[in-house]
Design a protein around this motif. Structure first.
Motif, short mmCIF file in Angstrom:
data_model
loop_
_atom_site.label_atom_id
_atom_site.label_comp_id
_atom_site.label_asym_id
_atom_site.label_seq_id
_atom_site.Cartn_x
_atom_site.Cartn_y
_atom_site.Cartn_z
N ILE A 1 0.84 -1.21 0.00
CA ILE A 1 0.00 0.00 0.00
C ILE A 1 0.86 1.25 0.00
CG2 ILE A 1 -1.68 1.33 1.33
CD1 ILE A 1 -2.78 -1.34 2.37
N ILE A 2 1.88 1.28 0.86
CA ILE A 2 2.75 2.45 0.97
C ILE A 2 3.48 2.73 -0.33
CG2 ILE A 2 4.83 3.35 2.09
CD1 ILE A 2 3.90 1.78 4.62
N GLU A 3 3.99 1.69 -0.97
CA GLU A 3 4.82 1.87 -2.16
C GLU A 3 4.02 2.05 -3.44
OE1 GLU A 3 7.27 -1.58 -2.17
OE2 GLU A 3 8.27 -1.06 -0.28
N GLN A 4 2.82 1.44 -3.52
CA GLN A 4 2.13 1.39 -4.80
C GLN A 4 0.79 2.12 -4.86
OE1 GLN A 4 3.62 0.25 -7.37
NE2 GLN A 4 5.33 -0.75 -6.34
N LEU B 1 -3.20 -6.73 -9.36
CA LEU B 1 -2.39 -5.67 -9.95
C LEU B 1 -3.09 -4.33 -9.89
CD1 LEU B 1 -0.89 -7.46 -13.07
CD2 LEU B 1 0.25 -6.95 -10.91
N ASN B 2 -4.42 -4.35 -9.87
CA ASN B 2 -5.18 -3.10 -9.82
C ASN B 2 -5.28 -2.52 -8.43
OD1 ASN B 2 -5.78 -3.14 -12.59
ND2 ASN B 2 -7.51 -4.52 -12.26
N GLY B 3 -4.99 -3.34 -7.43
CA GLY B 3 -5.06 -2.83 -6.07
C GLY B 3 -5.70 -3.80 -5.10
N LEU B 4 -6.20 -3.26 -4.00
CA LEU B 4 -6.83 -4.06 -2.95
C LEU B 4 -8.35 -3.96 -3.09
CD1 LEU B 4 -3.96 -3.17 -1.80
CD2 LEU B 4 -4.91 -3.67 0.44
N LYS B 5 -9.00 -5.09 -3.29
CA LYS B 5 -10.45 -5.11 -3.32
C LYS B 5 -10.97 -5.21 -1.89
CE LYS B 5 -11.03 -7.00 -7.96
NZ LYS B 5 -11.65 -8.08 -8.78
N LEU B 6 -11.99 -4.40 -1.57
CA LEU B 6 -12.45 -4.26 -0.20
C LEU B 6 -13.93 -4.60 -0.05
CD1 LEU B 6 -10.82 -0.79 0.61
CD2 LEU B 6 -9.82 -3.06 0.94
#
Length: 228
Positions: free
Chosen positions: A127-130, A204-209
């Motif tokens: 999360i911090i890096e991307q 790759l698109n991120g974190l799904k919540l």
């Protein structure tokens, strides 16, 4: 006739008893900065009750203490803690808990059905890096810096600062792993409500919540996007 009455009493007794025999882990369904009455008294505004392992903990800590559960009476007590919790089911996924000094809590059941192989630290680094782009329309930056309350005192070493550039305020965020499942807590500024989301997958698109406890500005948040 006596046999019929006896059968009815038995069925009613079993129904009442089974209604109190809960399984799984339940979390207080509100966040924020409500303080505990005292660490010596059972119950808190962010407590989790695990009916399977018979443990109570706070959502933001790793510490837990054992409890005894009287399912027929709907009562919870803990060694070394004052008072007791009285609980009862209100809906299919909600428990009403009454504690000492007229405290009341609504608890909802957590569903551990989205195992995440990543460690807590790996998720935080990702999360911090991307992380990039707006989060629910807000310009948020998840920082690798310990969160401090107004005045500069450390609030919790496991909390990270969250820069809310949309409002100029600083909040916090942290990740928690529970039984292989991952959760992220986000607070947009000092004294604002805390939202909690379950991380259902990392792509790759991120974190799904999936929301667990969500407040107005983060309502319907489904994705924290990344720059990969």
């Amino acid at each position: 006739m006596r046999q019929i009455l006896g059968l009815l009493v038995f069925i009613m007794t079993m129904t009442t008893t089974s209604a109190q025999e809960f399984r799984g882990t339940w979390l207080v369904d509100h966040g924020g900065f409500a303080d505990n009455i005292s660490p010596k008294i059972i119950g808190s505004s962010r407590m989790m009750i695990d009916f399977d392992t018979k443990l109570i903990s706070d959502f933001d800590t790793k510490g837990a203490y054992p409890i005894s559960i009287k399912s027929k009476k709907g009562r919870i007590k803990a060694k070394g803690k004052k008072g007791k919790l009285i609980y009862k089911k209100t809906t299919h996924n909600t428990i009403l808990v009454q504690g000492p000094k007229k405290t009341k809590y609504n608890l909802k059941k957590l569903e551990f059905i989205h195992d995440i192989d990543w460690s807590k630290e790996d998720i935080e680094d990702f999360i911090i890096e991307q992380q990039c782009n707006a989060t629910n329309g807000l310009a948020l930056k998840f920082m690798n810096k310990s969160y401090s309350t107004v005045g500069g005192s450390n609030f919790n070493r496991d909390y990270y600062s969250l820069s809310n550039k949309s409002t100029g305020r600083t909040g916090y965020w942290f990740v928690r792993k529970i039984e292989g499942n991952a959760f992220i807590a986000i607070m947009l500024g000092d004294n604002e409500p805390e939202s909690i989301f379950q991380i259902t997958s990392i792509t790759l698109n991120g974190l799904k919540l999936q929301p667990v406890l969500e407040y107005e500005q983060l309502k319907n948040l489904k994705l924290i996007t990344t720059c990969l």
